[in-house]
Design an enzyme around this catalytic site. Structure first.
Site, short mmCIF file in Angstrom:
data_model
loop_
_atom_site.label_atom_id
_atom_site.label_comp_id
_atom_site.label_asym_id
_atom_site.label_seq_id
_atom_site.Cartn_x
_atom_site.Cartn_y
_atom_site.Cartn_z
N LYS A 199 -9.63 12.71 -34.36
CA LYS A 199 -10.60 13.90 -34.47
C LYS A 199 -10.01 15.15 -34.54
O LYS A 199 -10.36 16.06 -35.51
CB LYS A 199 -11.34 13.99 -32.84
CG LYS A 199 -12.15 12.80 -32.60
CD LYS A 199 -12.41 12.56 -31.20
CE LYS A 199 -13.22 11.41 -30.67
NZ LYS A 199 -13.82 11.63 -29.40
N GLN A 245 -12.50 13.56 -23.42
CA GLN A 245 -12.32 11.86 -24.18
C GLN A 245 -12.41 10.72 -22.91
O GLN A 245 -11.97 11.25 -22.01
CB GLN A 245 -10.92 11.91 -24.74
CG GLN A 245 -10.82 10.69 -25.46
CD GLN A 245 -11.49 10.35 -26.63
OE1 GLN A 245 -12.02 11.28 -27.20
NE2 GLN A 245 -11.92 8.94 -27.15
N ASP A 282 -20.61 15.87 -27.62
CA ASP A 282 -20.66 14.45 -27.43
C ASP A 282 -22.16 14.01 -27.11
O ASP A 282 -22.62 12.83 -26.95
CB ASP A 282 -19.79 13.90 -26.33
CG ASP A 282 -18.65 13.06 -26.62
OD1 ASP A 282 -18.30 12.61 -27.73
OD2 ASP A 282 -17.60 13.18 -25.53
N1 GUN Z 1 -14.13 7.22 -25.93
C1 GUN Z 1 -14.58 6.69 -27.02
N2 GUN Z 1 -15.58 6.81 -27.86
C2 GUN Z 1 -15.70 8.39 -27.20
C3 GUN Z 1 -16.58 9.25 -27.60
O1 GUN Z 1 -17.42 9.36 -28.82
N3 GUN Z 1 -16.55 10.44 -26.84
C4 GUN Z 1 -15.64 10.38 -25.97
N4 GUN Z 1 -15.85 11.70 -25.36
N5 GUN Z 1 -14.88 9.42 -25.41
C5 GUN Z 1 -14.83 8.51 -26.28
#
Ligand code: GUN
Length: 283
Positions: free
Chosen positions: A50, A94, A117
């Site tokens: 990311k 996350q 998110d």
């Molecule tokens: N962990 C795995 N996929 C995601 C996601 O799309 N967002 C977040 N915050 N954590 C994750």
């Protein structure tokens, strides 16, 4: 006959092209802040992707790495500081979080206008009431992937396996909004194979490697594999395996590979969400 492979990177590139165009029109800089607790290897890897993608687009990107032992209160204080900072456009924590932290409390603490998110109850409610704001990245990315490859959604009978708040549930809302007829199956669904084998469109997001085998898939179906499971291989290394068994390639009409299928779309959609948050259109 072998399934047509729906490769993620070309679809992600077309989404990123949209992001670049919107970024050029933005009157103020956009920034993405990601909070990660601890050193879960999958989280370390996802957050790095990311951060790299955001920087490659010229977004300001910051990763806040906190120890696994961080208290919920300390985490909430950081979220509040970032909520109040006008330089921060998008903010995510996350997942997964360590067990002493209540995920729903943290998600509720994030300013819905910065919730890239799409997991704050405000954004979840908007999605289900047909007035979407910021929406979860993986399901939104899956729809972009389908559109990119010209796969129909309206009128399709879709079966989703997996009822997570991050993929299965929001995807059900999005497919409904696009006039698909949706079944949301899960680990307690009896006779799962009977449900999945009736699906011209099958989306699997369970975290169970190889759960969906060839006999569970309608011949010619479009199969979207959201699973990214880290499985130890015989050479002692870890390799990535989807929720869909490799045999399905011989039955499905179209299939997303793992890795290189849905994953790049999730990251690209996060970039789009960050720009949307910076535009302030979704608040
Ligand atoms: N962990 C795995 N996929 C995601 C996601 O799309 N967002 C977040 N915050 N954590 C994750």
């Amino acid at each position: 006959m072998s399934a047509r492979l729906l490769h993620g990177p070309p679809a992600a590139d077309s989404l990123l092209a949209q992001v670049r165009q919107r970024l050029q029109r933005l009157s103020r800089p956009a920034s993405l802040h990601v909070i990660r607790l601890g050193d879960d290897p999958a989280s370390v890897s996802y957050v790095r992707l990311k951060d790299r993608q955001a920087r490659a687009l010229g977004l300001h990107s910051e990763v806040h790495v906190l120890p696994e032992t961080t208290s919920q209160q300390e985490l909430l204080q950081l979220v509040e500081r970032l909520n109040l900072d006008p330089q921060v456009s998008g903010l995510l924590v996350q997942l997964p979080l360590p067990p002493h932290i209540q995920v729903s409390t943290v998600q509720r603490a994030i300013d819905p206008a910065k919730d890239v998110d799409g997991l704050h109850p405000h954004n979840v409610g908007r999605l289900w009431s047909g007035d979407p704001g910021l929406t979860p990245c993986t399901p939104a990315g899956i729809l972009h992937l389908m559109d990119h490859y010209g796969l129909p959604v309206a009128g399709q009978r879709a079966v989703i396996v997996g009822r997570s708040t991050i993929v299965g549930r929001p995807l059900a809302a999005m497919l409904l909004a696009r006039d698909a007829t949706v079944t949301l199956a899960h680990s307690r669904t009896p006779d799962l194979h009977e449900v999945t084998s009736q699906a011209p469109l099958l989306i699997v997001a369970t975290g169970v490697p190889g759960l969906i085998t060839a006999g569970m898939v309608q011949p010619g179906a479009t199969v979207i594999d959201v699973g990214v499971n880290r499985v130890p291989s015989t050479d002692g290394k870890v390799h990535l395996q989807g929720d869909v068994h490799p045999d399905v390639r011989e039955v499905a009409g179209a299939l997303t590979p793992v890795p290189g299928g849905v994953g790049p779309l999730t990251v690209a959609q996060l970039m789009l969400n960050t720009v949307l948050a910076a535009e302030g259109l979704q608040a």
